[in-house]
Scaffold this motif. Sequence first.
Motif, PDB file in Angstrom:
ATOM      1  N   ARG A   1       0.893  -1.228   0.002  1.00 30.29           N
ATOM      2  CA  ARG A   1       0.004  -0.056   0.014  1.00 30.29           C
ATOM      3  C   ARG A   1       0.850   1.428   0.000  1.00 30.29           C
ATOM      4  O   ARG A   1       0.267   2.196   0.322  1.00 30.29           O
ATOM      5  CB  ARG A   1      -1.028   0.039   1.311  1.00 30.29           C
ATOM      6  CG  ARG A   1      -1.911  -1.164   1.078  1.00 30.29           C
ATOM      7  CD  ARG A   1      -3.114  -0.621   0.480  1.00 30.29           C
ATOM      8  NE  ARG A   1      -4.174  -1.469   0.350  1.00 30.29           N
ATOM      9  CZ  ARG A   1      -5.330  -1.184  -0.572  1.00 30.29           C
ATOM     10  NH1 ARG A   1      -5.531  -0.267  -0.759  1.00 30.29           N
ATOM     11  NH2 ARG A   1      -6.305  -2.272  -0.512  1.00 30.29           N
ATOM     12  N   HIS A   2       2.090   0.898  -0.426  1.00 26.59           N
ATOM     13  CA  HIS A   2       2.693   2.403  -0.890  1.00 26.59           C
ATOM     14  C   HIS A   2       3.876   1.925  -1.663  1.00 26.59           C
ATOM     15  O   HIS A   2       4.079   0.755  -1.927  1.00 26.59           O
ATOM     16  CB  HIS A   2       3.397   3.027   0.542  1.00 26.59           C
ATOM     17  CG  HIS A   2       4.450   2.249   0.990  1.00 26.59           C
ATOM     18  ND1 HIS A   2       5.847   2.471   1.027  1.00 26.59           N
ATOM     19  CD2 HIS A   2       4.556   1.215   1.850  1.00 26.59           C
ATOM     20  CE1 HIS A   2       6.506   1.525   1.679  1.00 26.59           C
ATOM     21  NE2 HIS A   2       5.779   0.722   2.004  1.00 26.59           N
TER      22      HIS A   2
ATOM     23  N   GLY B   1      -5.544   4.770  -5.955  1.00 23.47           N
ATOM     24  CA  GLY B   1      -6.253   4.769  -4.517  1.00 23.47           C
ATOM     25  C   GLY B   1      -5.735   3.818  -3.967  1.00 23.47           C
ATOM     26  O   GLY B   1      -6.120   3.577  -2.649  1.00 23.47           O
ATOM     27  N   SER B   2      -4.716   2.867  -4.222  1.00 21.90           N
ATOM     28  CA  SER B   2      -4.202   1.964  -3.348  1.00 21.90           C
ATOM     29  C   SER B   2      -2.955   2.387  -2.614  1.00 21.90           C
ATOM     30  O   SER B   2      -2.556   1.554  -1.450  1.00 21.90           O
ATOM     31  CB  SER B   2      -3.492   0.674  -4.299  1.00 21.90           C
ATOM     32  OG  SER B   2      -2.278   1.351  -4.876  1.00 21.90           O
ATOM     33  N   GLY B   3      -2.638   3.709  -2.717  1.00 20.58           N
ATOM     34  CA  GLY B   3      -1.502   3.891  -1.936  1.00 20.58           C
ATOM     35  C   GLY B   3      -0.025   3.929  -2.791  1.00 20.58           C
ATOM     36  O   GLY B   3       0.687   4.786  -2.609  1.00 20.58           O
TER      37      GLY B   3
END
Lengths: 442, 248
Positions: B132-133, B174-176
């Motif tokens: 998520r990043h 939007g997932s990071g």
Amino acid sequence: MTFLTGWGRTAPTPAQVVRPRTTEELAKLLADRPRRGLIARGLGRSYGDAAQNAGGVVVDCADLDLGWSLDQESGTVTASAGTSLHDLMSALVPRGWFVPVTPGTRYVTVGGAVAADIHGKNHHVDSSFGAHVTSLTLATADGSIRVLTPGDRLFWATVGGMGLTGVILSATFTCVPVETSRFKVDVEQARNLDHVIELMAEGDHRYRYTVAWIDLLATGAHTGRAVLTRGNHALREDVRSAAPLAYAPRPLLTTPPWVPNGLLNRWTLRAFNEAWYHKSPRVRRGVIQSLTTFFHPLDGVRDWNRLYGSRGLLQYQFAVPDEGLETLRRIVARLSAHGVASFLTVLKRFGPGTPGHLSFPMPGWTLALDIPAGVPGLDRLLTLFDEWVAAAGGRLYLAKDSRMSAETLRATYPRLGEWREIRSSVDPDGVFRSDLARRLGL
Amino acid sequence: MKNALGAVDSVLLLGGRSEIGLAVVELLVKRGARRIVLAVRGETDAPDLKALGAEVHVVDFDAARPESHGDVVRTAVDLVGDLDVVISAFGVLGDQAVYERDPVSAAHAVAVNFGGQVSVCLHVAERLREQRHGTLIVLSSVAGVRVRKANYVYGSTKAGLDGFAQGLGDALHGSGANVMVVRPGFVRGRMTAGMPPAPMATTPGEVAAAVVAGLREGKETVWAPAVLAPVFALMRVLPRAVWRRMPR
């Protein structure tokens, strides 16, 4: 998944935010062993990534409200971790008690106060929050709930441990008796940095609360000019009021949701600083101020962090021992020469620290400044300061940090190894994780 | 983790011999990156990143063997943990005349430049989606923005890659995690040695500086040099009859 940031609104990452209502629900979360770990979050006032966990679980402790209680005789308070100092003060002050430590905002939780081992204007006399805590309850990775006292190593790994030893459930701490809700304050101007250092070194012991606001945009002979504000709890006879303990704070203004980047720049801040310095009296003694005026002027503007625009802000706060005063002078001179626009630069003397392994305060001086994150050349400048601070035996505050390197952390927190050992003994699989922990290899 | 000022800690370079890729890695290390994985087929000629304070791992990577790509990404994660930045920089330029004489070599170039990129980038995306990043930097080219007759095999692989990378970026929105598409112009270096430079030519170092600046600002597209963005906005709408007369 919800995108979260700290108060500085930089480097957002998404996490699954959960709000357990009972300790059983929390224990179930821990038993699930989330793949990317879990971290507790209070009111999100850490500036950086301490309460973020990319792809993992963030436990919002607001609903985990186990309430609080006061022993009116001894002034001992037991409060659940999610209780805010705002709520506590609103209830305690009219009963004649004051929290042992308050930072520059009331909107922090008890859990956050312990995890960051927060300090306030009274550090030189009263040390940090952890020094007043007599016991803690902590939910650890194995799902057990431990009651810790200052005799336990885990207690001091938790005080200042940034939530990485477990979820703090509650804390018991001792409050300070007060006769009024007001403060008797002396305000004076200092013409430059040396002058304010001299005034603080020579007179701070006469006051329980002291802080100096520094104008970083003043140059030349005025570099580091300051307004020094120092005070004590006002006594009953100081206040002509039928309700000396009355206290009802409320926010006055709200920041609009959208603010252009660069609103707070060198020029607007120079104008602000000029006005702020000159509106303050050269010397004025015995002014009676309210609790909010004295401690929390920024709480009067809700969401003031949005004033920095979409790029956000960062806070640079370092401490140096007394022998490191030259480093403080060099940094202020460099900031002033560089023209870094800092809205609120605050200088403070620190007294003795706590035994917290990762606790920030150390006897000496601390300087904190807010800087718009978009300032060009900021990275290089602050990295240089990191080196100076480390060489002076100082360190940076984890609750404010959003950018230091793992190397700086290792060089400046000598008890990091000991803390890691305790942490891996209670959380061998690293269930408690945050973006801060990933970034700094905690 | 990316910090508040856009500096990162861990970097995976896919194509450990790419001059642009290595220039980006070197610049990221100078800005604080400390854990580096170079995925390369054979030897890398990386600058001395250890002397700059970084820990460097070298992993065997063959772009033409997509069945091995999952392991490459997993190995990198085992070595350095979360991937803050992944730079997908491999590819072959080749010679249009040779491709025309030997279509098998053209098919091979397509398998590396496009097929290999698609395969490894999908594995990277899966990892970034989980953590998520992180940012995946895909080295496209202006050659793919509008394909020219002078290098239409290479250009079409970059056109495919560019489209794929944009789509992947939107899929990750939007997932990071995010994707940055980099479109350099003519880059003076080993890949173009002996070729007369095109107008607005650049260097690996300049491309790296633009990439790192873009990373800090969270850009989705970086043109290097920046002036190529308006230039190619125009090129794209030139009539076909004019475009096909482009000398090279």
